[in-house]
Scaffold this active site. Structure first.
Site, PDB file in Angstrom:
ATOM      1  N   HIS A 275       0.819  -1.230   0.000  1.00  0.00           N
ATOM      2  CA  HIS A 275       0.000   0.000   0.000  1.00  0.00           C
ATOM      3  C   HIS A 275       0.849   1.275   0.000  1.00  0.00           C
ATOM      4  O   HIS A 275       0.308   2.367  -0.188  1.00  0.00           O
ATOM      5  CB  HIS A 275      -0.930   0.032   1.221  1.00  0.00           C
ATOM      6  CG  HIS A 275      -1.949  -1.068   1.248  1.00  0.00           C
ATOM      7  ND1 HIS A 275      -2.827  -1.292   0.203  1.00  0.00           N
ATOM      8  CD2 HIS A 275      -2.235  -2.011   2.190  1.00  0.00           C
ATOM      9  CE1 HIS A 275      -3.604  -2.333   0.508  1.00  0.00           C
ATOM     10  NE2 HIS A 275      -3.261  -2.796   1.699  1.00  0.00           N
TER      11      HIS A 275
ATOM     12  N   ASP B 134      -2.616 -10.865  -2.200  1.00  0.00           N
ATOM     13  CA  ASP B 134      -3.179 -10.323  -0.956  1.00  0.00           C
ATOM     14  C   ASP B 134      -4.650  -9.967  -1.218  1.00  0.00           C
ATOM     15  O   ASP B 134      -5.022  -9.603  -2.330  1.00  0.00           O
ATOM     16  CB  ASP B 134      -2.393  -9.066  -0.579  1.00  0.00           C
ATOM     17  CG  ASP B 134      -2.716  -8.528   0.801  1.00  0.00           C
ATOM     18  OD1 ASP B 134      -1.924  -8.747   1.725  1.00  0.00           O
ATOM     19  OD2 ASP B 134      -3.762  -7.866   0.949  1.00  0.00           O
TER      20      ASP B 134
ATOM     21  N   HIS C  84      -6.225  -7.469  -0.364  1.00  0.00           N
ATOM     22  CA  HIS C  84      -6.379  -6.037  -0.632  1.00  0.00           C
ATOM     23  C   HIS C  84      -5.617  -5.654  -1.900  1.00  0.00           C
ATOM     24  O   HIS C  84      -4.564  -6.233  -2.184  1.00  0.00           O
ATOM     25  CB  HIS C  84      -5.842  -5.216   0.545  1.00  0.00           C
ATOM     26  CG  HIS C  84      -6.487  -5.576   1.851  1.00  0.00           C
ATOM     27  ND1 HIS C  84      -5.875  -6.404   2.771  1.00  0.00           N
ATOM     28  CD2 HIS C  84      -7.701  -5.256   2.355  1.00  0.00           C
ATOM     29  CE1 HIS C  84      -6.688  -6.562   3.812  1.00  0.00           C
ATOM     30  NE2 HIS C  84      -7.805  -5.896   3.579  1.00  0.00           N
TER      31      HIS C  84
ATOM     32  N   ASP D  65      -3.982 -12.880   3.832  1.00  0.00           N
ATOM     33  CA  ASP D  65      -5.315 -12.469   4.289  1.00  0.00           C
ATOM     34  C   ASP D  65      -6.379 -12.854   3.262  1.00  0.00           C
ATOM     35  O   ASP D  65      -7.565 -12.604   3.471  1.00  0.00           O
ATOM     36  CB  ASP D  65      -5.350 -10.969   4.602  1.00  0.00           C
ATOM     37  CG  ASP D  65      -4.657 -10.111   3.556  1.00  0.00           C
ATOM     38  OD1 ASP D  65      -4.317 -10.635   2.475  1.00  0.00           O
ATOM     39  OD2 ASP D  65      -4.454  -8.911   3.825  1.00  0.00           O
TER      40      ASP D  65
HETATM   41 ZN   LIG Z   1      -3.975  -7.260   2.819  1.00  0.00          ZN
END
Ligand SMILES: [Zn+2]
Length: 314
Positions: A137, A173, A175, A256
């Protein structure tokens, strides 16, 4: 593949992949109740040291990253800000990205692990970097989503300096790796494939976000059958590799996306990550495959996922 066919002997142990790590990756502590907690690293290292897996692993402690490696990816003012904040003992960078005492050592160690993993991967064919804090991120000038430095892009630039011109970054991931996408979306030497829950944090990652034709987003709802996620990610990889050869595959391996994670709703199992890893190695061969840790917040699932991924790398 039988390990004897791809491994080499170091001492008496059969070694087929390298795990790069640094003890300082456990120092960063964003506070009680924060999901990105030091226990994540403890669980991962414990799983990799299990007797059934450890004979296939050569361990390497990385050197912490120097500022020059980070400056290839991040703005000088941002690195100055991080260094000043570290010098004061910490501070808040965004609502869930906290720097405390010890955090900066973890950040530099994590980026160093990513650099070391690339070097070992280029030598041996595969490697895994136990990177914490995660990175995907982080933007050129901003920390967010538990991430300070974009480890995978730092690693990609290092690989390019070492002669690997075209780098494929694959991100499983749960996200979207908004930072990674933002750092590479106008660079045709890097292709980025991400499958992620959508709409979900951080809000980016729509299929229409294509960069200059080098970004391949696979936004997905939660709760699909596992096999659908497995199939769709590989289909996106095939698209990215159509007419384009990768000199290196870097995997932003976030766990995740496993079923049961508190921060995501995907249904994957550790053996799905193993299946991906094997399929990806075949697709990019003879290019090396280097995994590095992103998210994963239920520590028993995280440990099982990393174990399955590294076993498939070995
Ligand atoms: Zn994540």
């Amino acid at each position: 593949m039988h390990p004897v066919l791809s491994g080499k002997y170091v001492g008496t142990a059969l070694v087929t992949t390298t795990v790069v790590w640094h003890p300082a990756c456990g120092l960063h502590n964003p506070g009680a109740g924060h999901p990105e907690r030091p226990e994540r690293i403890t669980a991962v290292l414990g799983a990799l040291r299990a007797p059934d897996l450890s004979p296939f692993i050569q361990w390497q402690e990385a050197a912490p990253a120097g500022r020059e490696s980070l400056a290839v990816v991040h703005r000088a003012e941002y690195l100055d800000l991080l260094e000043r904040m570290a010098g004061r003992g910490g501070g808040l960078l965004d609502e869930d990205t906290v720097m405390g005492p010890g955090s900066w050592d973890s950040v530099l160690a994590s980026a160093g692990v990513a650099l070391g993993a690339v070097e070992r991967g280029l030598e041996l064919g595969t490697a895994f970097g136990v990177t914490r804090p995660p990175g995907h991120h982080a933007l050129a000038g901003r920390a967010m989503g538990f991430c300070f430095i974009n480890n995978v892009v730092v690693a990609a630039r290092h690989a390019q300096r070492l002669g690997r011109a075209r780098v494929l970054i694959l991100d499983w991931d749960v996200h979207h790796g908004n930072g990674t996408q933002d750092l590479v979306d106008s660079d045709d030497s890097i292709r980025y494939v991400s499958m992620h829950q959508y709409p979900w944090y951080p809000g980016t990652g729509a299929a229409t976000e294509c960069g200059i034709g080098n970004i391949f987003n696979v936004p997905q709802p939660p709760g699909l059958p596992r096999a659908t996620y497995v199939r769709d990610l590989l289909a996106a990889v095939d698209l990215a590799l159509d007419g384009w050869r990768a000199d290196l595959l870097l995997v932003s391996a976030g766990f995740d996306s496993l079923a049961g994670d508190p921060l995501g709703g995907f249904t994957l199992e550790p053996e799905d990550m193993a299946q991906w890893t094997t399929a990806l190695r075949e697709r990019v061969a003879p290019a090396p495959v280097v995994g590095m840790l992103e998210g994963g917040y239920r520590v028993d699932r995280l440990a099982a996922g990393v174990s399955a991924h590294v076993r498939a790398l070995a």
